[in-house]
Design a protein around this motif. Sequence first.
Motif, PDB file in Angstrom:
ATOM      1  N   UNK A  73      -4.157  22.496 -13.293  1.00  0.00           N
ATOM      2  CA  UNK A  73      -6.279  22.829 -13.699  1.00  0.00           C
ATOM      3  C   UNK A  73      -5.919  24.176 -13.734  1.00  0.00           C
ATOM      4  N   UNK A  74      -5.459  25.762 -13.905  1.00  0.00           N
ATOM      5  CA  UNK A  74      -5.795  26.269 -14.533  1.00  0.00           C
ATOM      6  C   UNK A  74      -5.542  26.760 -15.736  1.00  0.00           C
ATOM      7  N   UNK A  75      -4.861  25.488 -16.209  1.00  0.00           N
ATOM      8  CA  UNK A  75      -4.304  25.212 -18.460  1.00  0.00           C
ATOM      9  C   UNK A  75      -5.959  24.922 -18.539  1.00  0.00           C
ATOM     10  N   UNK A  76      -5.961  23.501 -17.655  1.00  0.00           N
ATOM     11  CA  UNK A  76      -6.892  22.892 -18.472  1.00  0.00           C
ATOM     12  C   UNK A  76      -8.469  23.122 -18.015  1.00  0.00           C
ATOM     13  N   UNK A  77      -8.298  23.744 -17.436  1.00  0.00           N
ATOM     14  CA  UNK A  77     -10.365  25.327 -16.864  1.00  0.00           C
ATOM     15  C   UNK A  77     -10.182  25.582 -18.031  1.00  0.00           C
ATOM     16  N   UNK A  78      -8.735  26.735 -18.633  1.00  0.00           N
ATOM     17  CA  UNK A  78      -9.255  26.963 -19.999  1.00  0.00           C
ATOM     18  C   UNK A  78      -9.552  26.723 -20.807  1.00  0.00           C
ATOM     19  N   UNK A  79      -8.974  25.311 -20.643  1.00  0.00           N
ATOM     20  CA  UNK A  79      -9.494  24.313 -22.396  1.00  0.00           C
ATOM     21  C   UNK A  79     -11.327  24.400 -22.069  1.00  0.00           C
ATOM     22  N   UNK A  80     -11.205  23.493 -20.542  1.00  0.00           N
ATOM     23  CA  UNK A  80     -12.518  23.466 -20.833  1.00  0.00           C
ATOM     24  C   UNK A  80     -13.872  24.511 -20.819  1.00  0.00           C
ATOM     25  N   UNK A  81     -12.740  25.627 -20.533  1.00  0.00           N
ATOM     26  CA  UNK A  81     -13.993  26.554 -21.087  1.00  0.00           C
ATOM     27  C   UNK A  81     -14.135  26.687 -22.429  1.00  0.00           C
ATOM     28  N   UNK A 111      -5.263  20.877 -25.506  1.00  0.00           N
ATOM     29  CA  UNK A 111      -4.517  20.842 -25.093  1.00  0.00           C
ATOM     30  C   UNK A 111      -3.183  20.962 -25.690  1.00  0.00           C
ATOM     31  N   UNK A 112      -3.259  19.643 -26.521  1.00  0.00           N
ATOM     32  CA  UNK A 112      -2.241  19.106 -27.509  1.00  0.00           C
ATOM     33  C   UNK A 112      -1.821  20.790 -28.286  1.00  0.00           C
ATOM     34  N   UNK A 113      -2.462  21.131 -28.398  1.00  0.00           N
ATOM     35  CA  UNK A 113      -2.318  22.402 -29.930  1.00  0.00           C
ATOM     36  C   UNK A 113      -1.470  22.893 -28.605  1.00  0.00           C
ATOM     37  N   UNK A 114      -1.708  23.741 -27.735  1.00  0.00           N
ATOM     38  CA  UNK A 114      -1.139  23.994 -27.133  1.00  0.00           C
ATOM     39  C   UNK A 114       0.896  24.161 -26.545  1.00  0.00           C
ATOM     40  N   UNK A 115       0.553  22.492 -26.255  1.00  0.00           N
ATOM     41  CA  UNK A 115       1.622  21.856 -25.845  1.00  0.00           C
ATOM     42  C   UNK A 115       2.763  22.068 -27.056  1.00  0.00           C
ATOM     43  N   UNK A 116       1.868  21.844 -28.132  1.00  0.00           N
ATOM     44  CA  UNK A 116       3.068  21.888 -29.457  1.00  0.00           C
ATOM     45  C   UNK A 116       3.461  23.277 -29.827  1.00  0.00           C
ATOM     46  N   UNK A 117       2.706  23.836 -28.801  1.00  0.00           N
ATOM     47  CA  UNK A 117       3.106  25.559 -29.489  1.00  0.00           C
ATOM     48  C   UNK A 117       3.836  25.725 -28.769  1.00  0.00           C
ATOM     49  N   UNK A 118       4.650  25.244 -27.685  1.00  0.00           N
ATOM     50  CA  UNK A 118       5.590  25.580 -26.269  1.00  0.00           C
ATOM     51  C   UNK A 118       4.860  26.757 -25.501  1.00  0.00           C
ATOM     52  N   UNK A 119       3.828  26.433 -25.025  1.00  0.00           N
ATOM     53  CA  UNK A 119       2.646  27.710 -24.196  1.00  0.00           C
ATOM     54  C   UNK A 119       2.753  26.658 -23.041  1.00  0.00           C
ATOM     55  N   UNK A 120       3.360  27.448 -22.419  1.00  0.00           N
ATOM     56  CA  UNK A 120       3.121  26.496 -20.575  1.00  0.00           C
ATOM     57  C   UNK A 120       2.945  27.731 -19.838  1.00  0.00           C
ATOM     58  N   UNK A 121       2.521  28.859 -19.643  1.00  0.00           N
ATOM     59  CA  UNK A 121       2.023  29.339 -18.841  1.00  0.00           C
ATOM     60  C   UNK A 121       0.418  29.853 -19.270  1.00  0.00           C
TER      61      UNK A 121
END
Length: 352
Positions: A253-261, A278-288
């Motif tokens: 939820x914390x990362x999802x909230x960052x995208x919602x912002x 979120x797809x851009x972050x995922x493809x960039x290997x951002x996990x935290x």
Amino acid sequence: MRRHDVRKRGVPDLRIKEDHSIMFSDTPVPDLFIHDMMPKLSGNAVKCYLFLNSVSAYGSRDATRSDIADRLGITEEAVDESLLELQRMHLIVVGDTDISITDLKMLELQKRYRPIASSLPSEITQRENLNEERERMVNLIKMTFFQGIMTFMWYDQIDRWFEAYGFEPEVIYALFQEAANNNRLDGPGYANRIAEDWAAAGVKTYDQLSVYYARFLEKNKIKAYVGKKLRRVLTEYDLKDIEMWIDEFGYDQEIIDEALAKTRGASKPSIRFVTAVLKDWHEGGLTTIELVRDYEKNREAEAGRARRKQVLARDNRGNFREGEERDADSGTGYDTRMPRIDSDELEGGPDS
């Protein structure tokens, strides 16, 4: 015994004979029929079945199509329809010269138990212990959710869940608890869909179910949070996208909230935009969340530098043209730009 279509041939003068095993013949109308089959039959079919049972209970009797119609107060065509319906439910078998009433108890017994040629003593002990545990759980389910009267279809369904999905008895109990909480014990359909979901998630033991439920509740919490943040009722497609964020991207939820912002200020914030982020972050290997914030900070800084360069380049283009003009005049120190000549002067020339 060969069957035939009673609709085409009608009902000839038939001898109705009993086909019950003596060992199980304790009532003319089995409880299995009352609880599981009678609700699925039409009124005329129920009448016919009860009449046939009442006749066969005292031995074989002769009956014609018109006899049955007269006794039941229905038409002969309705008799044909009813017998055909009973055939489809495997309650009777209509032969060339007689009607046999199916022994429902023996049929049920054959479905439930298969003869085993031979087993090792250890296998027999293990199977007996397992069956005892299952039997205790089935009795608990019967008393807890059905006030001691559980229809036979539920017994069949429980056996199938045990065999097909390998559920522990505690998981079966939790399945009934889930259906009861949603007032869906009117039939096995709802519980069966839940069982399929659990099996698809790899649930077999109660510990695995606990992990599944913790994950399930967390998903529901995130879905409700997203709907509240976006100020909209989520569609089925929206819910699938959110499940992708959680299951495929692995975001909490914390990362999802960052995208919602990032939708702040939008008049109609969309799930599609958040999915793209979120797809851009995922493809960039951002996990935290730290990696996400560093990534966004660097990207905003890079975007700011690009904007400044663009503005500077636009300003420099104007300055460069003025500089060219000054450079052309700088050789003499005077303003040597050509004076403007009006069109009238070009046509008429100077006054003489």
